[in-house]
Design an enzyme around this catalytic site. Sequence first.
Site, PDB file in Angstrom:
ATOM      1  N   GLU A 200     -32.638 -56.973  26.616  1.00 48.15           N
ATOM      2  CA  GLU A 200     -32.512 -58.162  25.778  1.00 48.15           C
ATOM      3  C   GLU A 200     -33.296 -59.334  26.360  1.00 48.15           C
ATOM      4  O   GLU A 200     -33.844 -60.155  25.632  1.00 48.15           O
ATOM      5  CB  GLU A 200     -31.020 -58.522  25.630  1.00 48.15           C
ATOM      6  CG  GLU A 200     -30.293 -57.502  24.774  1.00 48.15           C
ATOM      7  CD  GLU A 200     -28.792 -57.491  24.963  1.00 48.15           C
ATOM      8  OE1 GLU A 200     -28.335 -56.914  25.980  1.00 48.15           O
ATOM      9  OE2 GLU A 200     -28.085 -58.032  24.117  1.00 48.15           O
TER      10      GLU A 200
ATOM     11  N   ASP B  22     -13.332 -48.956  31.748  1.00 45.19           N
ATOM     12  CA  ASP B  22     -14.612 -48.450  32.217  1.00 45.19           C
ATOM     13  C   ASP B  22     -14.738 -46.961  31.901  1.00 45.19           C
ATOM     14  O   ASP B  22     -13.880 -46.167  32.280  1.00 45.19           O
ATOM     15  CB  ASP B  22     -14.707 -48.694  33.731  1.00 45.19           C
ATOM     16  CG  ASP B  22     -16.115 -48.459  34.245  1.00 45.19           C
ATOM     17  OD1 ASP B  22     -16.643 -47.345  34.047  1.00 45.19           O
ATOM     18  OD2 ASP B  22     -16.688 -49.389  34.839  1.00 45.19           O
TER      19      ASP B  22
ATOM     20  N   ARG C 211     -30.118 -67.211  25.300  1.00 47.37           N
ATOM     21  CA  ARG C 211     -29.366 -66.360  24.386  1.00 47.37           C
ATOM     22  C   ARG C 211     -28.282 -67.208  23.716  1.00 47.37           C
ATOM     23  O   ARG C 211     -27.561 -67.942  24.389  1.00 47.37           O
ATOM     24  CB  ARG C 211     -28.702 -65.236  25.162  1.00 47.37           C
ATOM     25  CG  ARG C 211     -27.831 -64.406  24.258  1.00 47.37           C
ATOM     26  CD  ARG C 211     -26.978 -63.458  25.043  1.00 47.37           C
ATOM     27  NE  ARG C 211     -26.166 -62.673  24.136  1.00 47.37           N
ATOM     28  CZ  ARG C 211     -24.982 -62.192  24.446  1.00 47.37           C
ATOM     29  NH1 ARG C 211     -24.462 -62.412  25.634  1.00 47.37           N
ATOM     30  NH2 ARG C 211     -24.303 -61.483  23.574  1.00 47.37           N
TER      31      ARG C 211
ATOM     32  N   ASN D 155     -19.690 -52.027  27.268  1.00 42.60           N
ATOM     33  CA  ASN D 155     -18.302 -52.483  27.217  1.00 42.60           C
ATOM     34  C   ASN D 155     -18.018 -53.038  25.821  1.00 42.60           C
ATOM     35  O   ASN D 155     -16.980 -52.786  25.234  1.00 42.60           O
ATOM     36  CB  ASN D 155     -18.086 -53.520  28.313  1.00 42.60           C
ATOM     37  CG  ASN D 155     -16.620 -53.726  28.564  1.00 42.60           C
ATOM     38  OD1 ASN D 155     -15.820 -52.778  28.458  1.00 42.60           O
ATOM     39  ND2 ASN D 155     -16.244 -54.950  28.852  1.00 42.60           N
TER      40      ASN D 155
ATOM     41  N   GLY E 177     -24.886 -49.682  28.660  1.00 45.23           N
ATOM     42  CA  GLY E 177     -24.287 -49.032  29.837  1.00 45.23           C
ATOM     43  C   GLY E 177     -23.843 -47.594  29.596  1.00 45.23           C
ATOM     44  O   GLY E 177     -24.214 -46.689  30.348  1.00 45.23           O
TER      45      GLY E 177
ATOM     46  N   HIS F 296     -25.282 -58.128  19.021  1.00 47.00           N
ATOM     47  CA  HIS F 296     -26.195 -57.251  19.773  1.00 47.00           C
ATOM     48  C   HIS F 296     -27.542 -57.098  19.062  1.00 47.00           C
ATOM     49  O   HIS F 296     -28.272 -56.134  19.294  1.00 47.00           O
ATOM     50  CB  HIS F 296     -25.632 -55.823  19.959  1.00 47.00           C
ATOM     51  CG  HIS F 296     -24.390 -55.728  20.781  1.00 47.00           C
ATOM     52  ND1 HIS F 296     -23.343 -54.886  20.439  1.00 47.00           N
ATOM     53  CD2 HIS F 296     -24.023 -56.340  21.922  1.00 47.00           C
ATOM     54  CE1 HIS F 296     -22.391 -54.990  21.340  1.00 47.00           C
ATOM     55  NE2 HIS F 296     -22.774 -55.870  22.258  1.00 47.00           N
TER      56      HIS F 296
ATOM     57  N   GLY G 128     -24.225 -45.740  26.561  1.00 44.25           N
ATOM     58  CA  GLY G 128     -25.237 -45.001  25.800  1.00 44.25           C
ATOM     59  C   GLY G 128     -26.375 -44.501  26.670  1.00 44.25           C
ATOM     60  O   GLY G 128     -26.918 -43.428  26.459  1.00 44.25           O
TER      61      GLY G 128
ATOM     62  N   ASN H  60     -28.866 -66.416  29.996  1.00 44.37           N
ATOM     63  CA  ASN H  60     -27.696 -66.018  29.213  1.00 44.37           C
ATOM     64  C   ASN H  60     -26.480 -66.727  29.813  1.00 44.37           C
ATOM     65  O   ASN H  60     -25.972 -66.324  30.856  1.00 44.37           O
ATOM     66  CB  ASN H  60     -27.538 -64.491  29.285  1.00 44.37           C
ATOM     67  CG  ASN H  60     -26.372 -64.008  28.457  1.00 44.37           C
ATOM     68  OD1 ASN H  60     -25.620 -64.792  27.877  1.00 44.37           O
ATOM     69  ND2 ASN H  60     -26.205 -62.691  28.408  1.00 44.37           N
TER      70      ASN H  60
ATOM     71  N   ARG I 142     -11.744 -53.697  23.177  1.00 47.18           N
ATOM     72  CA  ARG I 142     -11.532 -54.115  21.782  1.00 47.18           C
ATOM     73  C   ARG I 142     -11.131 -52.930  20.915  1.00 47.18           C
ATOM     74  O   ARG I 142     -11.615 -51.813  21.120  1.00 47.18           O
ATOM     75  CB  ARG I 142     -12.814 -54.729  21.203  1.00 47.18           C
ATOM     76  CG  ARG I 142     -13.246 -56.022  21.866  1.00 47.18           C
ATOM     77  CD  ARG I 142     -14.346 -56.693  21.051  1.00 47.18           C
ATOM     78  NE  ARG I 142     -14.915 -57.827  21.755  1.00 47.18           N
ATOM     79  CZ  ARG I 142     -16.173 -57.870  22.191  1.00 47.18           C
ATOM     80  NH1 ARG I 142     -17.002 -56.861  21.991  1.00 47.18           N
ATOM     81  NH2 ARG I 142     -16.624 -58.943  22.811  1.00 47.18           N
TER      82      ARG I 142
ATOM     83  N   LYS J 208     -26.506 -66.014  33.676  1.00 46.95           N
ATOM     84  CA  LYS J 208     -27.425 -64.970  34.142  1.00 46.95           C
ATOM     85  C   LYS J 208     -28.847 -65.435  33.867  1.00 46.95           C
ATOM     86  O   LYS J 208     -29.090 -66.070  32.841  1.00 46.95           O
ATOM     87  CB  LYS J 208     -27.213 -63.675  33.360  1.00 46.95           C
ATOM     88  CG  LYS J 208     -26.038 -62.885  33.838  1.00 46.95           C
ATOM     89  CD  LYS J 208     -26.069 -61.492  33.201  1.00 46.95           C
ATOM     90  CE  LYS J 208     -24.662 -61.012  32.993  1.00 46.95           C
ATOM     91  NZ  LYS J 208     -24.413 -60.269  31.816  1.00 46.95           N
TER      92      LYS J 208
HETATM   93  P1  AMP Z   1     -22.598 -52.715  29.520  1.00 46.30           P
HETATM   94  O1  AMP Z   1     -21.586 -53.541  28.796  1.00 46.30           O
HETATM   95  O2  AMP Z   1     -23.791 -52.353  28.673  1.00 46.30           O
HETATM   96  O3  AMP Z   1     -22.976 -53.256  30.860  1.00 46.30           O
HETATM   97  O4  AMP Z   1     -21.885 -51.297  29.818  1.00 46.30           O
HETATM   98  C1  AMP Z   1     -20.740 -51.186  30.624  1.00 46.30           C
HETATM   99  C2  AMP Z   1     -20.201 -49.764  30.506  1.00 46.30           C
HETATM  100  O5  AMP Z   1     -21.229 -48.856  30.910  1.00 46.30           O
HETATM  101  C3  AMP Z   1     -18.982 -49.476  31.359  1.00 46.30           C
HETATM  102  O6  AMP Z   1     -17.991 -48.814  30.603  1.00 46.30           O
HETATM  103  C4  AMP Z   1     -19.538 -48.532  32.411  1.00 46.30           C
HETATM  104  O7  AMP Z   1     -18.589 -47.610  32.821  1.00 46.30           O
HETATM  105  C5  AMP Z   1     -20.645 -47.832  31.675  1.00 46.30           C
HETATM  106  N1  AMP Z   1     -21.573 -47.197  32.610  1.00 46.30           N
HETATM  107  C6  AMP Z   1     -22.453 -47.768  33.431  1.00 46.30           C
HETATM  108  N2  AMP Z   1     -23.041 -46.834  34.198  1.00 46.30           N
HETATM  109  C7  AMP Z   1     -22.517 -45.646  33.828  1.00 46.30           C
HETATM  110  C8  AMP Z   1     -22.689 -44.288  34.232  1.00 46.30           C
HETATM  111  N3  AMP Z   1     -23.561 -43.968  35.196  1.00 46.30           N
HETATM  112  N4  AMP Z   1     -21.959 -43.321  33.607  1.00 46.30           N
HETATM  113  C9  AMP Z   1     -21.093 -43.634  32.640  1.00 46.30           C
HETATM  114  N5  AMP Z   1     -20.876 -44.897  32.220  1.00 46.30           N
HETATM  115  C10 AMP Z   1     -21.573 -45.870  32.807  1.00 46.30           C
END
Ligand code: AMP
Length: 397
Positions: free
Chosen positions: A382, A281, A89, A209, A329, A178, A331, A8, A239, A15
């Site tokens: 993915e 975050d 990707r 995110n 992350g 996605h 979900g 990716n 966003r 990555k």
């Molecule tokens: P992603 O873009 O899929 O890597 O997701 C990133 C998001 O997942 C960020 O907002 C993180 O705060 C959230 N995230 C990751 N671990 C946790 C957790 N244990 N509890 C709540 N949010 C999380």
Amino acid sequence: MLKIMAVNAGSSSLKFKLYEMPNEFVITEGVVERIGKEDAYYTIKVNGEKVKQVLPIKDHAVAVKVLLDDLVDKGIVKDLNEINGVGHRVVQGGSYFKDSALIDQEVIDKIDEMSSLAPLHNPANLTGINAFMKVLPNVPHVAVFDTSFHQTMEKEAYMYALPYEWFEKYKIRKYGFHGTSHKYVSLKAAEVLGKKPEEVNLITCHIGNGASIAAIKEGKCVDTSMGLTPLEGIPMGTRSGDIDPAIIEMMCRTENLTASEVIDILNKKSGYLGVSGISNDSRDLEKAMNEGNERAKLALDLQYKRIADYIGAYFLTLGRLDAIVFTAGIGENSAHTRKEILNRVKALGVEVDTDANENGKGIRDISTKDSKVKAFVIPTDEEIMIARDTVRLGKLQ
Ligand code: AMP
């Protein structure tokens, strides 16, 4: 056994995950960050331990060389001929790519042409492809598009109510993103339900995110929340998601900004970050909310409401719903997010099992036994989809 690399490549990062296929064992994984800088980071996992180096990495070609040399130096592969294929990707495949594609010059030209729709992503993805193809010219390279899974949408779902010539001349339409993640979790959800993908209707919520929702009818995507670009849909980390487009003109006028500057704010300074003024975050926002911060709570609540609105609309599109799926992350990790969303869509007949929602790991059912619509947490993957498609399209079975 095959060794397949899933890649990716972003504008300043690369990555990678090296798989043994078909048993889907992860041999190693890592990332090169800050490509173009004197103090770039190269991190690789060796026997479960992360090893990090800081070194100058001029461009993606150097990043690929550093990584491949290191795989040999560390004895992870004896020589590079052990790598049987590379999957890449690619963010935007336009209307051309309804499936992943074995890369040849024609595919490269099409990805390049699609750069007009994804100027930040496709050129970076191509840099990764070119760098790997140079070093490994004799193995199949496969492009896996974020947009392919959504290509089954009907015209009434993907067209905007704009002058038709914009679609004809500039390909302006909804593409969705996605897709690889929505596809992966939808296949897993069908498995959990003990049914074939074509027998189930699902709403999949990829909330990280970046975040998007998809309506999946009998295994095929019929609608999704992201659009021409990933900016449309639900509010995300930075966003805005859907807004009244007249706001753009108003902010250009009142703050003396260009349209590009406003779009940059909608992409990078809105969502959780913009509303809360604290962070993009979700963990920071949940903490601040628990300490009584009203704007943090608002930033989260307005996202939950919009997600619930999308789920409601997609329920009507689908007519019958087997399960709502949470991934990515937030979900996968935020019980609060899942609870708030599911409580808002109770009218559909979904009932949360509080204990299952708050405790547990991996793939799980978080709805009660009597829940008419099920709710699942399914960690996305993915990269494994990229590796599988590389084996399939590279005819490596
Ligand atoms: P992603 O873009 O899929 O890597 O997701 C990133 C998001 O997942 C960020 O907002 C993180 O705060 C959230 N995230 C990751 N671990 C946790 C957790 N244990 N509890 C709540 N949010 C999380």
